[in-house]
Enzyme design. Structure first.
Site, mmCIF file in Angstrom:
data_model
loop_
_atom_site.group_PDB
_atom_site.id
_atom_site.type_symbol
_atom_site.label_atom_id
_atom_site.label_comp_id
_atom_site.label_asym_id
_atom_site.label_seq_id
_atom_site.Cartn_x
_atom_site.Cartn_y
_atom_site.Cartn_z
ATOM 1 N N GLY A 79 16.028 3.367 -9.164
ATOM 2 C CA GLY A 79 14.595 3.075 -9.223
ATOM 3 C C GLY A 79 14.261 1.782 -8.503
ATOM 4 O O GLY A 79 13.111 1.553 -8.141
ATOM 5 N N ALA A 89 27.510 -2.247 -1.543
ATOM 6 C CA ALA A 89 28.013 -1.646 -0.312
ATOM 7 C C ALA A 89 27.890 -2.628 0.840
ATOM 8 O O ALA A 89 26.985 -3.465 0.850
ATOM 9 C CB ALA A 89 27.235 -0.374 -0.009
ATOM 10 N N GLY A 110 15.863 -2.674 0.042
ATOM 11 C CA GLY A 110 14.652 -3.291 -0.504
ATOM 12 C C GLY A 110 14.514 -4.771 -0.228
ATOM 13 O O GLY A 110 14.913 -5.283 0.816
ATOM 14 N N TYR A 138 -1.099 -7.963 -4.603
ATOM 15 C CA TYR A 138 -1.651 -7.142 -5.681
ATOM 16 C C TYR A 138 -1.049 -7.509 -7.042
ATOM 17 O O TYR A 138 -1.737 -7.511 -8.051
ATOM 18 C CB TYR A 138 -1.496 -5.649 -5.367
ATOM 19 C CG TYR A 138 -0.095 -5.118 -5.497
ATOM 20 C CD1 TYR A 138 0.314 -4.472 -6.660
ATOM 21 C CD2 TYR A 138 0.830 -5.259 -4.469
ATOM 22 C CE1 TYR A 138 1.596 -3.986 -6.787
ATOM 23 C CE2 TYR A 138 2.120 -4.784 -4.593
ATOM 24 C CZ TYR A 138 2.505 -4.144 -5.751
ATOM 25 O OH TYR A 138 3.777 -3.668 -5.887
ATOM 26 N N ILE A 139 0.228 -7.870 -7.051
ATOM 27 C CA ILE A 139 0.844 -8.215 -8.350
ATOM 28 C C ILE A 139 0.243 -9.522 -8.893
ATOM 29 O O ILE A 139 0.000 -9.656 -10.091
ATOM 30 C CB ILE A 139 2.388 -8.306 -8.234
ATOM 31 C CG1 ILE A 139 2.963 -6.907 -7.962
ATOM 32 C CG2 ILE A 139 2.989 -8.881 -9.512
ATOM 33 C CD1 ILE A 139 4.477 -6.802 -8.104
ATOM 34 N N ALA A 189 5.940 0.422 -2.006
ATOM 35 C CA ALA A 189 6.721 1.631 -2.279
ATOM 36 C C ALA A 189 6.234 2.795 -1.426
ATOM 37 O O ALA A 189 7.032 3.600 -0.941
ATOM 38 C CB ALA A 189 6.637 1.985 -3.758
ATOM 39 N N HIS A 191 -21.700 15.573 -10.562
ATOM 40 C CA HIS A 191 -22.652 14.719 -11.283
ATOM 41 C C HIS A 191 -22.443 14.833 -12.770
ATOM 42 O O HIS A 191 -22.333 15.942 -13.264
ATOM 43 C CB HIS A 191 -24.078 15.139 -10.939
ATOM 44 C CG HIS A 191 -25.109 14.350 -11.697
ATOM 45 N ND1 HIS A 191 -25.529 13.117 -11.273
ATOM 46 C CD2 HIS A 191 -25.768 14.604 -12.845
ATOM 47 C CE1 HIS A 191 -26.426 12.645 -12.125
ATOM 48 N NE2 HIS A 191 -26.588 13.531 -13.093
#
Lengths: 473, 473
Positions: free
Chosen positions: A44, A119, A148, A187-188, A317, A441
């Site tokens: 994740g 790695a 990342g 944004y954070i 992301a 509406h």
């Protein structure tokens, strides 16, 4: 590694199990590749474990708490409302755990091999994986680097994860800060400033630049809404140093020292490429230190791709996900492309922000003659019902071609509405494509129509003088 | 009227101040017409005063109450929660009043003359207006009939507005029904069944037909979600008679008698055309009793237009609004058209429903070979965070052309997302137009992508076997 040492054979190796990596892995598996996904920490990646998801649990909590405080007018009475940060943390952990298990199950179902370990490249077709005492070498046909990013922390500030926190530790605080200074404007930063303000912190937001990075109308509305919520904003202000002691944080500005109980630093990310051995094998980097890739996410080495925050562009992301799929498709011989001309950006503030395409400033800078239409949610029927009347919907249209150039929103529903803007840009919509359809509406959606109508002086719920003013922009 | 009696001269007269009428009035004023708007009751019509808006105040209240009950996991603790229907009524009245004042202000700013009274046609160019003792005659160049509709109540049921209520009186109940039977399956029936269930009523929904009027996947999800909320559903069941006494309502079904404390009848609307004098002047009607109009909303009389619920088609404000604008544009010589091929329908249930284009059933009936893609919100990351995991996103794509045919959703954000579907239909999007763009992360929007990806067996968050099953549909 000793020459001649046994190397395990693998078809595709992906390094990093964040959104870019795991979606690349599943996409590649769908396309018949035999895939090995290597993750040194948790599936994740930053997004799920330390970024998007944990902060969204906090914004959702803040959203509900703010909503409950305004629920009296709807006849909802409660004797007293307490907020328990610890319970929210538990929900956060539970959610992360559940989503992580979900990814593992998806990998398993798609027959993706999961390896734990760090790695590093040994050659253009070989990688070493270290996990504690264990060490193994793998030979691959293709590899995707999806390692990342890590928070970028300005000089002079040391994160202690207790009083001075970063995007990784802000959602692990054990108490609600009495006074919280948020440093940054991504944004954070905005989300956490708003969320902790709702939780009860006195919040000050410090930004180095003159303004926020959105369309100037959003920037103005952020300032108005934040002020209304008691959040102070200091602009054109840099923190040169910050020190924490047992009870507080001292913050040095140019001519001033501020103190607070907690400092949250959200000043961007930097690519996580150290210790990967990419220098050894000579992967080309950009001048700003990212891995150089083409539109198919191929690096300078024909067997190695790179996706997500290790490549140039916004550390989002959504970018990593698309690149991950594109890389896997390229490896399978499908020539898709990662194109981010119309990348939507969102912030789950209260109310949320969503934006896609050119801002008004950018449109002028790029030499467009434009029409600007804007509809304030204070004129919306559904906003009157919900009481959520902050914000607006703004459209930018090219005067000459009538082509849709940008959509900028702050307000309830903005995140969900933004895809209408993305589609409009992708499909080269003209103003008439917004004027012709019908809008449910009552709904916030109707404001999109009125924003475009306002350009033509035919918005129904904007008073004529205001309509004229907007037209003159 | 005595021949020779003085008639006031007017350019455009609009009868009825609902959404169709007042938006027609403002649009006409924008186009330079001198406009007179006649309303016998209150500006805003059924929609504002007795339909869409009051029911949406109730759904918003229910939404917040349900959200608060689930807020514990977000660390929000409150000692006890009471729901006070009277306070919600007050908010409802305040909201209606405020929106009504807003319309009046817009009319004034656009120099629309407002007249109170009941209007009836005397000739093709003359109308009488009665207001108590007052009576006046107006000669017009053009008129627009926008008198809306009144609830259609089946034979054997008498609305007493106390125990047996219609869409006009359901939001005026003074107590929360202990047991509420809802008769009907339109959006108001669904919304009120859900809202009162949240408020604490034991609710049974009775529908005459075999199923709800949506795509069969939505129909199934409504049944599942309603059951989960303790709402009983009786299908293929008609009420032949209903009687109220002081304490309860007795309801006759074919072979059974049910009792409840309150019955809500929401079995559709009928056009409000009585006492308008339209027979006198020979306006052509359709076989089902609506005013016959062409695509520009012109009736059989060249000076008279009709819009909204008095014309054939769904009794929805969105239709009236568009027709109102089209009629005013036609009068000003602009040839726009009211086209409702892609009319979005929504219901503010918990979670909401939104739908546009062909349902799966309709696509098959019309002879299409289709691909159906579906993404369950239980697989969505943002839904895991919010805990709002009911619902799904479903797309219908034409197999041959890859053209987008329909979007059907139930779930958080559905109302706002539906405009993406409307735009896709209007702009003749193909599946690739959904596959190419990027979707903000984390957001419900990503489910739209995965719904289309599921058709191509390339959805990331759907397990492979399920993916195959869906593909076979």
């Amino acid at each position: 590694m000793v020459v001649g040492e046994l190397a395990h054979e693998r078809e595709l190796i992906i390094i990093g199990g964040g959104p870019g990596g795991y979606q690349a892995a599943i996409r590649a598996a769908q396309l018949g590749q035999s895939v090995t996904l290597i993750e040194r920490a948790e599936l994740g990646g930053v997004c799920l474990n330390r970024g998007c998801i944990p902060t969204k649990v906090f914004t959702e909590g803040a959203n509900r708490l703010a909503s409950i405080r305004k629920a009296g007018q709807f006849g909802i009475e409660s004797d007293s409302i307490h907020f328990n940060l610890h319970t929210l943390q538990t929900h956060k952990e539970k959610t992360i755990h559940q989503l992580r298990e979900g990814i593992a199950a998806l990998c398993k179902a798609n027959k993706v091999e999961l390896l734990s370990g760090s790695a590093f490249f040994l050659a253009e077709d070989r990688i070493g994986v270290e996990n504690g005492d264990q060490y193994a070498v793998y030979r691959f046909k293709h590899a995707i680097i999806a390692t990342g990013s890590i928070p970028f922390i300005p000089k002079g500030i040391e994160i202690d994860h207790k009083r001075i926190v970063d995007t990784w530790s802000i959602t692990k605080l054990e108490t609600i800060p009495e006074t919280l200074i948020v440093y940054g404007y991504d944004y954070i930063a905005l989300e956490m400033a708003m969320a902790f303000s709702v939780f009860g912190s006195r919040v000050t937001l410090i930004i180095e630049k003159n303004d926020f990075p959105f369309d100037h109308s959003i920037n103005r509305e952020i300032k108005r809404v934040f002020k209304k919520n008691g959040i102070k904003i200091l602009r054109n202000t840099a923190i040169s140093a910050a020190f924490a002691d047992r009870n507080r944080v001292s913050i040095n500005l140019e001519n001033e020292v501020l103190t607070c109980t907690h400092l949250f630093v959200s000043t961007g990310q930097k690519p996580n490429t150290d210790n990967l051995g990419i220098n050894r094998i000579g992967i080309e980097m950009t001048s700003s230190g990212f891995i150089q890739v083409n539109k198919q996410c191929l690096t300078s080495i024909p067997s190695i791709f790179a996706v997500g925050d290790v490549t140039e562009g916004p550390a989002l992301a959504v970018k990593a996900i698309r690149q991950g799929k594109v890389a896997s498709e390229a490896i399978a011989g499908i020539s898709s492309e990662a194109d981010f001309s119309f990348l939507p950006t969102i912030a789950h503030t209260l109310p949320p922000i969503a934006s896609v395409g050119l801002t008004e400033q950018e449109a002028y800078e790029q030499g467009y003659q434009i029409n600007v239409g804007q509809f304030p949610l204070s004129s919306s029927g559904i906003a009157a019902i919900s009481g959520e009347r902050d914000g607006f919907i703004k459209v930018i249209i090219d005067k000459e071609s009538q082509l849709f150039l940008g959509l900028h929103m702050m307000g309830y529903g903005a995140v969900e509405l933004i895809t209408s803007g993305v589609f409009s840009l992708e499909m080269a919509a003209r103003d008439e494509d917004w004027l012709f359809p019908t809008y449910p509406h009552p709904s916030i959606n109707e404001g999109m129509l009125e924003a475009v109508e306002s350009i033509k002086k035919q918005a129904i719920h904007i008073l004529p003088p205001l309509r004229n003013e907007i037209y003159k922009v």
